[in-house]
Design an enzyme around this catalytic site. Structure first.
Site, short mmCIF file in Angstrom:
data_model
loop_
_atom_site.label_atom_id
_atom_site.label_comp_id
_atom_site.label_asym_id
_atom_site.label_seq_id
_atom_site.Cartn_x
_atom_site.Cartn_y
_atom_site.Cartn_z
N ASP A 302 0.84 -1.20 0.00
CA ASP A 302 0.00 0.00 0.00
C ASP A 302 0.87 1.24 0.00
O ASP A 302 1.81 1.35 0.80
CB ASP A 302 -0.89 0.03 1.25
CG ASP A 302 -2.01 -1.00 1.20
OD1 ASP A 302 -3.02 -0.73 0.55
OD2 ASP A 302 -1.84 -2.07 1.82
N HIS A 342 -7.54 5.86 1.48
CA HIS A 342 -8.37 5.69 2.68
C HIS A 342 -7.47 5.61 3.90
O HIS A 342 -6.25 5.50 3.78
CB HIS A 342 -9.21 4.42 2.57
CG HIS A 342 -8.39 3.16 2.45
ND1 HIS A 342 -7.76 2.80 1.29
CD2 HIS A 342 -8.09 2.19 3.36
CE1 HIS A 342 -7.11 1.66 1.45
NE2 HIS A 342 -7.28 1.27 2.72
N GLU A 435 -11.72 -0.32 -1.55
CA GLU A 435 -12.72 -1.02 -2.36
C GLU A 435 -13.74 -0.05 -2.95
O GLU A 435 -14.04 0.99 -2.35
CB GLU A 435 -13.44 -2.07 -1.51
CG GLU A 435 -12.51 -3.13 -0.95
CD GLU A 435 -13.13 -3.97 0.13
OE1 GLU A 435 -12.63 -5.07 0.39
OE2 GLU A 435 -14.13 -3.53 0.75
N LYS A 543 -10.74 -2.83 -6.87
CA LYS A 543 -11.07 -3.91 -5.94
C LYS A 543 -12.54 -3.86 -5.54
O LYS A 543 -13.06 -2.79 -5.21
CB LYS A 543 -10.19 -3.83 -4.70
CG LYS A 543 -10.39 -4.97 -3.71
CD LYS A 543 -9.47 -4.81 -2.51
CE LYS A 543 -9.69 -5.89 -1.47
NZ LYS A 543 -8.83 -5.70 -0.29
N GLU A 631 -7.56 -12.17 -4.14
CA GLU A 631 -6.82 -12.30 -2.88
C GLU A 631 -7.69 -13.02 -1.89
O GLU A 631 -8.91 -13.08 -2.04
CB GLU A 631 -6.40 -10.93 -2.35
CG GLU A 631 -7.55 -10.01 -2.05
CD GLU A 631 -7.13 -8.60 -1.69
OE1 GLU A 631 -7.73 -8.01 -0.78
OE2 GLU A 631 -6.20 -8.08 -2.35
N ASN A 632 -7.07 -13.60 -0.87
CA ASN A 632 -7.85 -14.32 0.14
C ASN A 632 -8.52 -13.33 1.08
O ASN A 632 -7.94 -12.32 1.48
CB ASN A 632 -6.98 -15.30 0.93
CG ASN A 632 -5.71 -14.67 1.45
OD1 ASN A 632 -4.92 -14.11 0.70
ND2 ASN A 632 -5.50 -14.76 2.77
N ARG A 667 -1.45 -12.21 4.56
CA ARG A 667 -0.37 -11.34 4.21
C ARG A 667 0.89 -11.85 4.84
O ARG A 667 0.85 -12.81 5.61
CB ARG A 667 -0.68 -9.88 4.59
CG ARG A 667 -0.46 -9.45 5.98
CD ARG A 667 -0.84 -7.99 6.24
NE ARG A 667 -2.16 -7.52 5.85
CZ ARG A 667 -2.38 -6.57 4.96
NH1 ARG A 667 -1.35 -6.00 4.34
NH2 ARG A 667 -3.61 -6.22 4.68
#
Length: 698
Positions: A302, A342, A435, A543, A631-632, A667
């Site tokens: 990020d 964000h 998102e 996303k 992604e999980n 992660r």
């Protein structure tokens, strides 16, 4: 961990004994007698629950119950009155302490505890957080170790493909009967999405239809036992012996020769501190080398707006990120970058606090309408409202202009990494948690799963847009939000707007939901058009969240409040997919790799269908031929979870051979680097790459 759990269980048993002493004496003996009889009826040999089919045993238990209920059975009635009062005072004191503990866990620990939770709920929550599996009947066992299994099951070791040593985790029990009363995901969506590709069920799916049995353990006992639906295996009686069936090793799907799907690992949220400095570069370098050794393709990170442009408009500090990117390049790894507009902190999984830039917060103190607001007027400073996309309220700039300046600065600063192909994808933040959605279910405002959330359209700029839309329809009285949509933790059937046949499907409801969802699509369209300009020649992505609770209801309430107009009679994701197609953007969507064993009760209560939602979104994207990354959604270290991800990444029998363009694992953390977990992750990476592995069993 096993020792800690034994201590917790022991403490819970002592608390239960205390509670029994607090009851009135007239009820004590009767209750204790009933508990004793119930224990005799339920507990068989080795902790196995026997069937209540023996009439002679039942009659004997009835006689015991009659003896206990007679007046002569109370031997403890002579206890002094003062002792009873002291016991009551101790119990009140203990309950007051418990109430304060529960309140603290709800408020500060994000534990989803019911209002009348007891010590058992606390122990279960702590055990699940520690990686244990707690069944509804209290059966507890480790989910990742080779320790004991419920119902006397034994641990089965498997050989890892990386070093041919026993490292496989014990597979969770079969979920026989979990979906009774509900249609399966495939059945439900076959009715809902006609003509949509659905994957073929795989042989290792632990569904209610897979009842494989094999003799595993023999215990002494005289009665045939019932088939317990949530316990591993099954039980049968043969020649006065109880045979406990253990689930055999089931064959896995072979992914050798399948398409190559790159695997990235998300770096920790706090890898860059608030001074834009790289935290613990030596430790990070060691971890990156380990990831490189198993052929992980790269990492995702990020780039926080609140760090880079923290103090003044157009003053950017990229120092920490430059050092990180150079480290990644030296190891010949690749980068996926998230442009995060964000704040970090306050959501589940956030372990650091990174607010929006200070100069934005100063503007917010004098003009709180730059943030989203709910019906009660509560502001959410997690991100900026969509209503100011074209409003010059940020020191003479609109929100969209601020986003573009930030992205353009990033491109200029790291141009060399784009030219060398180190940066392979830019994911553009479009809302809370990065998102494309409204912040409709904020934990900081009291939301808890599976609440439907609330509409976020009550800042002055959003209301101005709503009034304009209502006037264009010549219905000015529609310039308001729904007044019967409940609160954050309401259920659909409790509201007049979301219930079956509710206002969501009326004239006003359709107008409001069209406006609300279209505003979200327009926001994504504006920001991605500028991102395409700033990052020309590089893949950009957006996303989407996986809001799967209440998916099996007609209204899909939790999706509606988040901005996805997706009731049962409308596809709310096609417009988003078309918008992404317009800009050549990829879709990043979280997998539904949920562990149904641990969460099936919540899933049933919330009429949830994660798998159905996944396939609806994937088909909407694939129908317009846009790349799909993923992604999980939850922390995953076991083979069953990895298999679920693989099934979604490379659908079996897909006539068009469609698959994910990349996958990002969330992660990098110490738990992932543990030997057994890391070996399982290495095996997963090989299968995502289409390589052959040993031991195709689960």
């Amino acid at each position: 961990m096993a020792t800690e759990m034994q201590k917790l269980i022991g403490a819970a048993e002592e608390d239960d004994e205390e509670e029994m002493d607090v009851k009135e004496e007239d009820d004590e003996d009767e209750e204790n007698g009933q508990k004793h009889i119930a224990a005799q009826m339920m507990v068989g040999v080795d902790g196995v629950m026997p069937s209540p089919s023996s009439s002679s045993q039942f009659q004997h238990q009835q006689q015991l119950q009659e003896q206990v209920s007679t007046p002569t059975g109370g031997a403890r009635r002579s206890r002094p009155l003062e002792e009873k009062e002291r016991t009551k005072l101790r119990e009140r004191h203990r309950r007051a302490i418990t109430a304060r503990i529960l309140a603290g866990l709800r408020r500060h620990g994000n534990y989803n505890l019911r209002v009348r939770a007891d010590i058992n709920d606390v122990i279960a929550a702590l055990a699940r957080e520690a990686g244990w599996v707690v069944l509804p009947d209290g059966t507890t066992f480790p989910s990742r170790s080779q320790g004991s299994r419920p119902a006397g099951g034994t641990s089965a070791g498997m050989t890892s493909s990386s070093s041919q040593m026993v490292s496989q985790q014990t597979p969770p029990p079969s979920l026989q009967g979990v979906s009774s009363g509900y249609r399966t995901s495939v059945e439900y969506n076959a009715c809902r999405m006609k003509g949509v590709f659905m994957p073929t069920p795989l042989p290792y799916d632990l569904s209610s239809n897979a009842h494989s049995r094999s003799p595993g353990m023999v215990g002494d006992g005289g009665e045939q036992t019932e088939n317990l639906p949530l316990i591993a295996g099954s039980m049968e009686a043969v020649n006065d012996k109880q045979i406990i069936g253990l689930p055999p090793k089931l064959p896995e799907r072979d992914f050798a020769g399948t398409p190559y799907v790159p695997v990235y690992v998300m770096l920790p949220l706090g890898v860059i501190n608030m001074k834009c400095e790289l935290v613990d570069p030596d430790g990070l370098l060691k971890q990156l080398r380990v990831l490189k050794s198993i052929n992980v393709d790269g990492v995702m990170v990020d780039c926080w707006w609140g760090i880079v442009e923290a103090h003044a408009p157009r003053e950017y500090n990229w120092n920490g990120y430059r050092r990180l990117f150079q480290m990644v390049r030296e190891l010949k790894l690749r980068l996926q970058v998230v442009i995060s507009f964000h704040e970090c902190g306050g959501n589940v999984g956030d372990d650091v606090c990174i607010p929006l830039p200070h100069w934005v917060a100063e503007i917010g103190r004098s003009n709180a309408d730059i943030y989203f607001a709910d019906r009660e007027g509560r502001r959410n400073p997690e991100c900026l409202s969509l209503g100011i996309d074209k409003e010059r309220v940020l020191r003479g700039r609109t929100a969209v202009e601020v986003y573009f300046d930030y992205m353009r600065s990033f491109r200029v600063e790291f141009e060399e990494f784009f030219e060398d192909g180190i940066i392979t994808m830019i994911e553009v933040g479009l809302g809370p948690c990065g998102e494309l959605r409204y912040p409709s279910y904020p934990v900081k405002h009291g939301w808890r799963y599976p609440g439907i959330g609330e509409f976020q359209c009550y800042d002055q700029y959003m209301l101005k847009s709503l009034r304009k839309a209502a006037e264009m329809r010549a219905h000015s009285f529609w310039a308001r939000g729904p007044d019967n949509a409940g609160s954050y933790n309401s259920r659909p059937h409790e509201t007049g707007f979301f219930c079956d046949g509710g206002d969501y499907d009326g004239y006003y409801g359709r107008f409001f939901l069209n406006w609300y969802s279209q505003l979200l699509v327009d926001h994504g369209d504006r920001v991605l058009s500028l991102a395409k300009l700033a990052f020309e020649g590089t893949c950009i992505a957006a996303k989407l969240p996986g809001i799967y609770w209440w998916y099996k209801t007609a209204s899909h309430a939790s999706e509606l409040t988040a901005g996805f107009y997706n009731p049962c009679n409308r596809d709310g994701y096609t417009a988003i997919a078309a918008m992404l197609k317009k800009h050549g953007a990829a879709l990043n969507f979280a997998c539904a790799e949920l562990h149904f064993l641990e969460q099936h009760e919540d899933l049933r209560e919330a009429l949830a269908d994660p798998q159905g939602l996944v396939w609806q979104v994937l088909n909407a994207a694939w129908d317009v031929c846009i790349p799909v990354a993923s992604e999980n959604a939850l922390l995953c270290h076991d083979r069953l979870g990895y298999n679920k991800i693989l099934d979604n990444a490379k659908p079996v029998n897909d006539p068009d051979g469609r698959h994910f363009s990349s996958f990002t694992y969330l992660r990098l953390c110490p738990l992932l680097m543990e030997r057994q977990n890391f070996m399982e992750f290495e095996r997963f990476v090989k299968r995502m790459h289409g390589e052959a592995v040993l031991d195709h069993q689960v």
